[in-house]
Design a protein around this motif. Structure first.
Motif, PDB file in Angstrom:
ATOM      1  N   THR A 140       0.765  -1.087   0.092  1.00  0.00           N
ATOM      2  CA  THR A 140      -0.107  -0.002  -0.053  1.00  0.00           C
ATOM      3  C   THR A 140       0.957   1.481  -0.080  1.00  0.00           C
ATOM      4  OG1 THR A 140      -0.028   0.100   2.545  1.00  0.00           O
ATOM      5  CG2 THR A 140      -1.683  -1.335   1.251  1.00  0.00           C
ATOM      6  N   THR A 141       0.434   2.424  -0.424  1.00  0.00           N
ATOM      7  CA  THR A 141       1.122   3.584  -0.606  1.00  0.00           C
ATOM      8  C   THR A 141       1.504   3.911   0.757  1.00  0.00           C
ATOM      9  OG1 THR A 141       0.073   4.228  -2.550  1.00  0.00           O
ATOM     10  CG2 THR A 141       1.179   6.014  -1.216  1.00  0.00           C
ATOM     11  N   GLU A 142       0.535   3.896   1.753  1.00  0.00           N
ATOM     12  CA  GLU A 142       1.106   4.081   3.366  1.00  0.00           C
ATOM     13  C   GLU A 142       2.263   3.210   3.687  1.00  0.00           C
ATOM     14  OE1 GLU A 142      -0.376   3.253   7.622  1.00  0.00           O
ATOM     15  OE2 GLU A 142      -1.621   2.511   6.200  1.00  0.00           O
ATOM     16  N   ALA A 185       4.485   1.839   1.690  1.00  0.00           N
ATOM     17  CA  ALA A 185       5.660   2.234   0.776  1.00  0.00           C
ATOM     18  C   ALA A 185       6.082   3.631   1.385  1.00  0.00           C
ATOM     19  CB  ALA A 185       5.293   2.255  -0.900  1.00  0.00           C
ATOM     20  N   ASP A 186       5.314   4.362   1.854  1.00  0.00           N
ATOM     21  CA  ASP A 186       5.633   5.993   2.090  1.00  0.00           C
ATOM     22  C   ASP A 186       6.694   5.817   3.542  1.00  0.00           C
ATOM     23  OD1 ASP A 186       4.634   6.928  -0.311  1.00  0.00           O
ATOM     24  OD2 ASP A 186       3.168   7.736   0.993  1.00  0.00           O
ATOM     25  N   ASP A 238      -3.914   2.964  -8.184  1.00  0.00           N
ATOM     26  CA  ASP A 238      -3.480   3.691  -7.378  1.00  0.00           C
ATOM     27  C   ASP A 238      -3.834   3.449  -5.740  1.00  0.00           C
ATOM     28  OD1 ASP A 238      -3.752   5.938  -9.163  1.00  0.00           O
ATOM     29  OD2 ASP A 238      -6.039   6.421  -8.830  1.00  0.00           O
ATOM     30  N   GLY A 239      -3.031   3.815  -4.965  1.00  0.00           N
ATOM     31  CA  GLY A 239      -2.987   3.161  -3.783  1.00  0.00           C
ATOM     32  C   GLY A 239      -1.930   2.106  -3.410  1.00  0.00           C
ATOM     33  N   PHE A 240      -1.140   2.007  -4.402  1.00  0.00           N
ATOM     34  CA  PHE A 240      -0.102   1.102  -4.269  1.00  0.00           C
ATOM     35  C   PHE A 240       1.307   1.283  -4.949  1.00  0.00           C
ATOM     36  CE2 PHE A 240      -4.011  -1.365  -4.630  1.00  0.00           C
ATOM     37  CZ  PHE A 240      -4.113  -2.098  -3.537  1.00  0.00           C
ATOM     38  N   SER A 241       2.488   1.022  -4.103  1.00  0.00           N
ATOM     39  CA  SER A 241       3.704   1.639  -4.513  1.00  0.00           C
ATOM     40  C   SER A 241       4.624   0.281  -4.481  1.00  0.00           C
ATOM     41  CB  SER A 241       4.300   2.987  -3.835  1.00  0.00           C
ATOM     42  OG  SER A 241       3.255   3.943  -4.261  1.00  0.00           O
TER      43      SER A 241
END
Length: 342
Positions: free
Chosen positions: A122-124, A126-127, A216-219
């Motif tokens: 999730t982007t959360e 990954a960030d 969207d939402g994944f990295s």
């Protein structure tokens, strides 16, 4: 599903025998010139050379009748290979290690692919990983009251070994099971599973990494080429009967090299061949887009994966997947490749 080349096929293998096969012992077949052989493959993108060899008719140039058999996983090929129902296989380096570890006389003729996995979350997540690195897992647990949920193929598979190496050796944050909640998620199910919110992250090969990356939402957190640079993924593996038939072994390698060259010069066509065989929702457009990924590297030269194969073997042994590390000279049969390059 069994597929046949247009050449004369003299032999077929029964699936019931495969299911009942044991995993230990040597093949025990006589050496000499072969009239036929069975080639197994697992339908994953890193086995690109097989799709080209089959769809472009390269198996037709091998001096034996070729039967092609599709298997759902590496462990199912291990059973068939150990029982003598398979002569050649396109599958992961770790199943090849398991067979050699258990006494099967066989060797790696060529590499298929390397550095083929992306760790995506999730982007959360990954960030957080970009900012906090190895502390990500501890801080995630503090924030959410649970460990990161990770989807990965079965224990002992190549991506499982890479994932464990990343957590235990690269990040050095503890034993895998103490750091994450890991569940078994086949590559073809990774997209659906992460989209549904059932997992926070996955380690996955192409073209599924490309699919998730478009959402969207994944990295991307990391790439296996950063974790274990030049690590092997899938290989061309042959039993002793094939290795003893020098003409046949060299011919297989030559056709494999031709398939690698075809993939480099005609990537769109190679991708279409892969899509036509893999299925699992892999379209021509997706397979073609995945060719641009850093996780899509297709090679033949076995010497380019021997060092990291040794590293992975040592780690797999420490993890209990094999009894002891496999010496490079016991795992690889490089003579046919070397002869093909003279």
């Amino acid at each position: 599903m069994v597929q046949f080349t247009r050449r004369r096929v003299l032999r077929g293998a029964g699936t019931t025998a495969i299911a009942a096969a044991g995993l230990t012992g040597c093949l025990g077949r006589e050496s000499g010139s072969l009239d036929s052989l069975t080639v197994a493959y697992v339908p994953i993108y890193p086995n690109m050379q097989h799709y080209v060899m089959e769809q472009e008719g390269y198996y037709e140039n091998v001096p034996a009748g070729v039967t092609v058999e599709r298997f759902s996983s590496g462990p199912s090929v291990v059973k068939a290979f150990a029982s003598g129902d398979v002569d050649v296989a396109h599958f992961g380096i770790t199943p090849a290690m398991v067979l050699v570890d258990r006494g099967t006389d066989a060797g790696v003729l060529a590499a298929n692919s390397r550095d083929s996995f992306k760790i995506i979350g999730t982007t959360e997540l990954a960030d957080r990983y970009e900012q906090e690195g190895a502390a990500t897992f501890e801080h995630f647990k503090e924030a959410h009251g649970r460990k990161v949920r990770f989807g990965a193929p079965p224990d002992g598979s190549v991506p499982d070994i890479v994932l464990r190496y990343w957590i235990q050796e690269e990040l050095a944050v503890g034993k895998t099971e103490s750091v994450i909640n890991k569940s078994k998620v086949p590559p073809a199910k990774a997209v659906q599973t992460i989209q549904s919110g059932d997992i926070d992250a996955t380690i996955v090969q192409e073209p599924f990494a490309t699919t998730i990356g478009r959402e969207d939402g994944f990295s991307e957190l990391d790439w296996s080429g950063n974790i274990l640079e030049n690590h092997p993924v899938t290989v061309l593996f042959a039993n002793q009967r094939v290795l003893d038939d020098s003409e046949l072994a060299q011919s297989l390698v030559e056709q494999h090299v031709a398939a690698t060259e075809f993939t480099e010069s005609s990537p769109d066509a190679a991708a279409a061949h892969a899509a036509s065989v893999i299925d699992s929702g892999v379209s021509d457009d997706l397979a073609t887009a995945a060719m641009d990924s850093k996780a899509s590297e297709f090679i033949s030269n076995p010497h380019r994966i021997t060092d990291q194969a040794a590293t992975m073997g040592e780690f797999a042994s420490n993890a209990g997947n094999i009894e002891e590390p496999i010496a490079t000279e016991s795992l690889f049969a490089t003579e046919p490749y070397d002869a093909s390059q003279r």
